[in-house]
Design an enzyme around this catalytic site. Structure first.
Site, PDB file in Angstrom:
ATOM      1  N   LYS A 100       8.213  -7.316 -15.934  1.00  0.00           N
ATOM      2  CA  LYS A 100       6.901  -6.424 -15.875  1.00  0.00           C
ATOM      3  C   LYS A 100       6.492  -5.773 -14.890  1.00  0.00           C
ATOM      4  O   LYS A 100       5.244  -5.711 -14.552  1.00  0.00           O
ATOM      5  CB  LYS A 100       5.810  -7.322 -16.513  1.00  0.00           C
ATOM      6  CG  LYS A 100       6.211  -8.384 -17.635  1.00  0.00           C
ATOM      7  CD  LYS A 100       6.828  -7.802 -18.829  1.00  0.00           C
ATOM      8  CE  LYS A 100       7.251  -8.728 -19.733  1.00  0.00           C
ATOM      9  NZ  LYS A 100       8.016  -8.142 -20.923  1.00  0.00           N
TER      10      LYS A 100
ATOM     11  N   LYS B  82       7.627   1.802   3.046  1.00  0.00           N
ATOM     12  CA  LYS B  82       7.374   2.582   3.965  1.00  0.00           C
ATOM     13  C   LYS B  82       6.136   2.484   4.863  1.00  0.00           C
ATOM     14  O   LYS B  82       5.964   2.830   6.177  1.00  0.00           O
ATOM     15  CB  LYS B  82       7.251   4.061   3.660  1.00  0.00           C
ATOM     16  CG  LYS B  82       8.894   4.285   2.864  1.00  0.00           C
ATOM     17  CD  LYS B  82       9.870   4.782   4.053  1.00  0.00           C
ATOM     18  CE  LYS B  82      10.989   5.430   3.621  1.00  0.00           C
ATOM     19  NZ  LYS B  82      12.152   5.956   4.645  1.00  0.00           N
TER      20      LYS B  82
ATOM     21  N   LYS C 286       0.810  -1.032   0.081  1.00  0.00           N
ATOM     22  CA  LYS C 286      -0.037  -0.046  -0.049  1.00  0.00           C
ATOM     23  C   LYS C 286       1.034   1.203  -0.041  1.00  0.00           C
ATOM     24  O   LYS C 286       1.696   1.261   0.718  1.00  0.00           O
ATOM     25  CB  LYS C 286      -1.143   0.076   1.212  1.00  0.00           C
ATOM     26  CG  LYS C 286      -2.049  -0.930   1.183  1.00  0.00           C
ATOM     27  CD  LYS C 286      -2.788  -1.179   2.352  1.00  0.00           C
ATOM     28  CE  LYS C 286      -3.798  -2.028   2.317  1.00  0.00           C
ATOM     29  NZ  LYS C 286      -4.730  -2.107   3.650  1.00  0.00           N
TER      30      LYS C 286
ATOM     31  N   ALA D 148      25.753   9.167  -3.387  1.00  0.00           N
ATOM     32  CA  ALA D 148      25.048   9.416  -2.190  1.00  0.00           C
ATOM     33  C   ALA D 148      25.620   8.238  -1.457  1.00  0.00           C
ATOM     34  O   ALA D 148      24.838   7.505  -0.504  1.00  0.00           O
ATOM     35  CB  ALA D 148      23.466   9.272  -2.184  1.00  0.00           C
TER      36      ALA D 148
ATOM     37  N   SER E 216      10.460  13.552   1.660  1.00  0.00           N
ATOM     38  CA  SER E 216      10.495  13.889   0.143  1.00  0.00           C
ATOM     39  C   SER E 216       9.790  13.234  -0.645  1.00  0.00           C
ATOM     40  O   SER E 216       9.639  12.832  -1.815  1.00  0.00           O
ATOM     41  CB  SER E 216      12.060  14.070  -0.426  1.00  0.00           C
ATOM     42  OG  SER E 216      12.502  12.887  -0.308  1.00  0.00           O
TER      43      SER E 216
END
Length: 333
Positions: free
Chosen positions: A282, A63, A58, A218, A88
């Site tokens: 896919k 997260k 979901k 990073a 962000s």
């Protein structure tokens, strides 16, 4: 297999108990995400690869697990004042959705350079967007102001035991779905995902190896591992917008002690991996979600004798929130 090793909650922000509790708490709300395989990708890598597709979670990313655990851990008095975060992207949307499920306000501080598709997710889930400048300092200052004005509870994107415990539920599912895993490769940024995954996985199977995958632009986690302390970069520059945060004081100890290595790849390798995942599995995946495959296919991994016996490799596809406007525009033309 499940003779769990004692990884102490006194030493780390989460442990197998807090992760199992989180799983019970969030199970009614989350998807048990599928594991995909591909003979073509196995042949290309020379290993057996198992893709845990958190892009189908979901909110489109892993997260939601941590956000859901944090939201449903709050007592009623705390919850009534709502929650605030600065993010962000995927954490912002996840927290907005979890707050909506509990019926409480979510104040989301978003830097003004965030991907459009991720901002739209926050709005779709009913989060209140508050804009900040792009710097971490601006994000944190704006969130602090919102907390002062509303009394809302701060839910940090990764440096929070509730978040780490929620993310760790991925390992509970993954090792049940593919018990023969000997290695897991996890994207690394702030470290909430890899901390939870590592603490759970190594408690269940102490011999399992956990490797981090990080973009060259990073690569603070790789530098931190080399230096033996948290290193923060002056700036980051990578297509993987979800992997630009730095390790926190709760996530660093897990990465320092329990993550075997950090495999650094460049943006070209990440884009190539995205293309392979799209064409072969896919699945539409954002750059951060493709980095595990990029790591497995990299020379740094393939030619390292330390990993020659990594045969059954779990790769966490962390998210699929990709801004596809450019693609749709190209079709229209």
């Amino acid at each position: 297999m499940d003779a769990e090793s004692p990884i102490s909650a006194e030493k780390y922000a989460a442990d197998i108990s807090s992760i199992r509790e989180a799983h019970v708490r969030i199970k009614p709300f989350i998807h048990k995400t599928p594991v995909l395989t591909s003979e073509s990708l196995n042949t290309l890598s020379g290993r057996e690869l198992f893709f845990k597709c958190e892009c189908f979670q979901k909110g489109g990313a892993f997260k939601f697990r941590g956000a859901c655990n944090a939201i449903f851990s709050l007592d009623n008095d705390q919850a009534a004042k709502g929650v605030v975060t600065h993010s962000s992207g995927n954490h912002a949307a996840a927290l907005a959705l979890a707050a909506k499920l509990r019926g409480i306000p979510a104040h989301i501080v978003i830097p003004n350079n965030a991907p459009k598709c991720k901002v739209e997710n926050v709005i779709r889930y009913g989060g209140q967007v508050i804009w900040s400048d792009v710097t971490i300092q601006s994000r944190e200052d704006t969130a602090a102001k919102v907390m002062q004005e509303t009394g809302a509870v701060l839910v940090h994107p990764f440096n929070d035991g509730r978040i780490i415990s929620g993310q760790g539920t991925i390992s509970l599912e993954f090792l049940e779905q593919v018990p023969q895993l000997d290695t897991v490769i996890v994207p690394i940024s702030g470290g909430g995902l890899i901390s939870g995954v590592t603490l759970a996985a190594k408690s269940i199977n102490p011999l399992l190896r956990v490797l981090a995958a990080e973009p060259k632009g990073a690569n603070d986690a790789a530098q931190s591992k080399a230096a033996g302390r948290i290193v923060k970069l002056r700036e980051t520059n990578t297509v993987a917008d979800g992997l630009r945060a730095f390790l926190g004081d709760l996530t660093w100890p897990v990465v320092r002690d329990l993550v075997e290595d950090v495999i650094v790849v460049d943006d070209e390798e990440i884009i190539d991996a995205m293309k392979l995942i799209y064409e072969i599995l896919k699945v539409a995946v954002e750059p951060s979600g493709a980095i595990g495959l990029a790591a497995v296919l990299s020379d740094r991994f393939k030619k390292n004798p330390a990993w020659k016996d990594c045969n059954n490799i779990g790769i966490i596809i962390s998210g699929g929130n990709l801004d596809l406007e450019v693609l749709w525009d190209s079709f229209r033309r």
